[in-house]
Design an enzyme around this catalytic site. Structure first.
Site, PDB file in Angstrom:
ATOM      1  N   HIS A 158     -30.603   5.104 -27.977  1.00 35.03           N
ATOM      2  CA  HIS A 158     -31.083   3.839 -28.563  1.00 35.03           C
ATOM      3  C   HIS A 158     -32.438   3.439 -27.981  1.00 35.03           C
ATOM      4  CE1 HIS A 158     -29.786  -0.385 -30.161  1.00 35.03           C
ATOM      5  NE2 HIS A 158     -31.107  -0.287 -30.131  1.00 35.03           N
ATOM      6  N   ASN A 168     -36.391   0.375 -37.104  1.00 30.27           N
ATOM      7  CA  ASN A 168     -37.075  -0.898 -37.427  1.00 30.27           C
ATOM      8  C   ASN A 168     -38.571  -0.817 -37.145  1.00 30.27           C
ATOM      9  OD1 ASN A 168     -36.679  -0.910 -34.623  1.00 30.27           O
ATOM     10  ND2 ASN A 168     -36.436  -3.128 -34.514  1.00 30.27           N
ATOM     11  N   ASP A 173     -31.852   0.707 -25.184  1.00 28.50           N
ATOM     12  CA  ASP A 173     -32.445  -0.246 -26.130  1.00 28.50           C
ATOM     13  C   ASP A 173     -33.895  -0.553 -25.709  1.00 28.50           C
ATOM     14  OD1 ASP A 173     -32.763  -1.864 -28.333  1.00 28.50           O
ATOM     15  OD2 ASP A 173     -31.499  -3.493 -27.615  1.00 28.50           O
ATOM     16  N   HIS A 179     -42.710  -4.675 -26.171  1.00 29.15           N
ATOM     17  CA  HIS A 179     -43.482  -5.707 -26.875  1.00 29.15           C
ATOM     18  C   HIS A 179     -44.743  -5.989 -26.061  1.00 29.15           C
ATOM     19  CE1 HIS A 179     -40.424  -6.656 -29.855  1.00 29.15           C
ATOM     20  NE2 HIS A 179     -39.522  -6.719 -28.898  1.00 29.15           N
TER      21      HIS A 179
HETATM   22  O1  DOR Z   1     -33.707  -6.849 -27.979  1.00 32.79           O
HETATM   23  C1  DOR Z   1     -33.843  -6.298 -29.047  1.00 32.79           C
HETATM   24  N1  DOR Z   1     -35.014  -5.726 -29.409  1.00 32.79           N
HETATM   25  N2  DOR Z   1     -32.834  -6.302 -29.912  1.00 32.79           N
HETATM   26  C2  DOR Z   1     -32.962  -5.864 -31.168  1.00 32.79           C
HETATM   27  O2  DOR Z   1     -32.000  -5.929 -31.880  1.00 32.79           O
HETATM   28  C3  DOR Z   1     -34.244  -5.346 -31.644  1.00 32.79           C
HETATM   29  C4  DOR Z   1     -35.092  -4.903 -30.541  1.00 32.79           C
HETATM   30  C5  DOR Z   1     -36.539  -4.711 -30.940  1.00 32.79           C
HETATM   31  O3  DOR Z   1     -36.800  -3.985 -31.907  1.00 32.79           O
HETATM   32  O4  DOR Z   1     -37.424  -5.261 -30.268  1.00 32.79           O
HETATM   33 ZN    ZN Z   2     -32.284  -1.885 -30.536  1.00 30.94          ZN
END
Ligand code: DOR
Ligand code: ZN
Length: 427
Positions: A63, A97, A308, A312
């Site tokens: 992930h 995404n 995950d 950003h």
């Molecule tokens: O913390 C997260 N970041 N949760 C998500 O569901 C999406 C992800 C992201 O794409 O930044």
């Molecule tokens: Zn995610």
């Protein structure tokens, strides 16, 4: 490509149960031999001394968000996989995404192209519905043919019962897992952290535990109706949802799940005074939920530690808490957190920790990775399990620095990462 002989290390291969001093020979991108020390003759090979190191299958992260196509200012496939290599990962499953959403075979192929300069093997996960809008399924057969290993609308859960049932049925025929980000978004509008006293004190709207567990329970009910269906619950974070998965597994359903390092390492307290590096989705939870994640990792209910990894840019995170985007980076801290917290603090055996980071996630996503069996992909990580080091976000290979672990002392540091026989990281 020159052969590589990794000599004198403690080889831990959870897939075969091996935990002993061995030499490992990689040739032509594959594991060629694993033998007692000094037994392998390979005059042509580059020799790498692994004395004092643990030598394990390259780690598998099912992930990650690599942000390409479309958001190269946050991360690229090259920088994200460089961070993966530095963290010991040789396989990463890339979430859809992106911009555009990876809902088409062309995009799936583009992500795997040689031109992306990946330092780890990228396994794309395709969108489950077109544009992840939850209205029409994508072409699962064509996406699988292009290299997709699973489908999901991560971040935009499929709420409609009929649509989710269709997704599970269509994926089952092709042996693809459906990954669900379990959040009933009808209950979480405007929420930016876990529901509870702390959110109340901070004046923030909180996501309830039930917003997660209700959707997991709904999905498990649907799964019962699907022959050969496989549901994978992404970044599970609550005791209630974990209990539902545990019961369903006992009842014979094919459900797997993953937990992130931050959900076993941190609680909502880390939000402090609106620190956006502690903002992610699902949010950091209460201590009882964190403890439940550790229990699930210990008792086998949880199949994988997955990061995950969600980079950003600074200008995006430097906003009011409720406006900042969700997500933190995670590829370079996962192994150190797993060793420090799961192995040292909670006494999970080292082979068990490595299984959660290699063989078991590979198995959950049907990847032929995560083992050092002769003939397997030449993916190896060598790390010093005793080395205590301080993680510095500024030194990260990721393009983004949004991590709550900056300045943390971690135990267990990667020395060498080899992807398909090629050295991709060395310290
Ligand atoms: O913390 C997260 N970041 N949760 C998500 O569901 C999406 C992800 C992201 O794409 O930044
Ligand atoms: Zn995610």
């Amino acid at each position: 490509m020159k052969a590589l002989l990794i000599r004198g290390g403690r080889v831990v291969d959870p897939a075969s149960g091996l935990d002993a001093k061995r030499d490992v020979l990689l040739r032509e991108g594959k594991v060629a031999a694993v033998e007692n020390p000094g037994q392998i003759r390979a005059a042509d090979a580059e020799v790498c001394d692994a004395k004092g190191l643990v030598v394990a299958p390259g780690l598998v992260d099912i992930h990650v968000h690599l942000r390409e196509p479309g958001q190269g200012y946050k991360e690229t496939i090259a920088t994200g996989t460089a961070a993966a290599a530095a963290g010991g990962f040789t396989s990463v499953c890339a979430m859809p995404n992106t911009v555009p959403v990876n809902d088409a075979p062309e995009t799936t192929r583009w992500m795997q192209a040689f031109e992306r300069k990946a330092s780890a093997h990228v396994f794309p996960i395709a969108a489950a519905t077109r544009g992840s809008m939850g209205e029409a399924l994508t072409d699962y057969a064509a996406l699988k043919e292009a290299g997709a290993v699973a489908v999901t609308d991560d971040g935009k859960p499929i709420l409609d019962d009929a649509m989710m049932l269709e997704a599970l049925r269509s994926a089952a025929v092709l042996d693809l897992p459906v990954i669900q980000h379990a959040e009933d978004t009808r209950l979480t509008g405007g929420c930016s952290m876990n529901a509870g006293a702390l959110a109340f004190r901070l004046g923030l709207r909180g996501m309830s535990v039930e917003a997660e567990s209700n959707l997991v329970e709904r999905d498990l009910e649907l799964l019962k109706q699907v022959k050969n269906g496989h549901l994978h619950v992404a970044h599970l974070s609550t005791r209630k949802a974990l209990d539902a998965v545990r019961a369903a597994r006992r009842a014979g359903l094919h459900v797997t799940c993953e937990v992130t390092p931050h959900h076993f390492a941190l609680t909502e307290e880390r939000v402090g005074l609106y620190d956006t590096n502690a903002k992610m989705n699902p949010p950091l939870r209460a201590e009882s939920d964190r403890a439940a994640m550790v229990e699930g990792l210990l008792d086998g209910t949880v199949d994988a530690v997955a990061t995950d990894h969600a980079p950003h840019a600074a200008h995006e995170k430097e906003q009011e808490f409720d406006r900042a985007p969700n997500g933190i980076t995670g590829l370079e801290t996962a192994l150190g957190l797993a060793i420090s917290i799961l192995h040292i603090r909670h006494k999970v055996p080292l082979a068990g920790v490595l299984a959660l980071l290699s063989s078991r996630p590979a198995q959950a996503m049907g990847l032929k990775r995560g083992t050092l069996a002769p003939g397997a992909a030449g993916d190896v990580v060598a790390f010093d399990p005793a080395d205590k080091w301080v993680f510095r976000a500024a030194e990260s290979r990721s393009k983004s620095k949004n991590t709550p672990f900056d300045g943390w002392e971690l135990q267990g540091r990667v020395r060498l990462t080899v992807s398909e026989g090629r050295v991709v990281f060395r310290r």
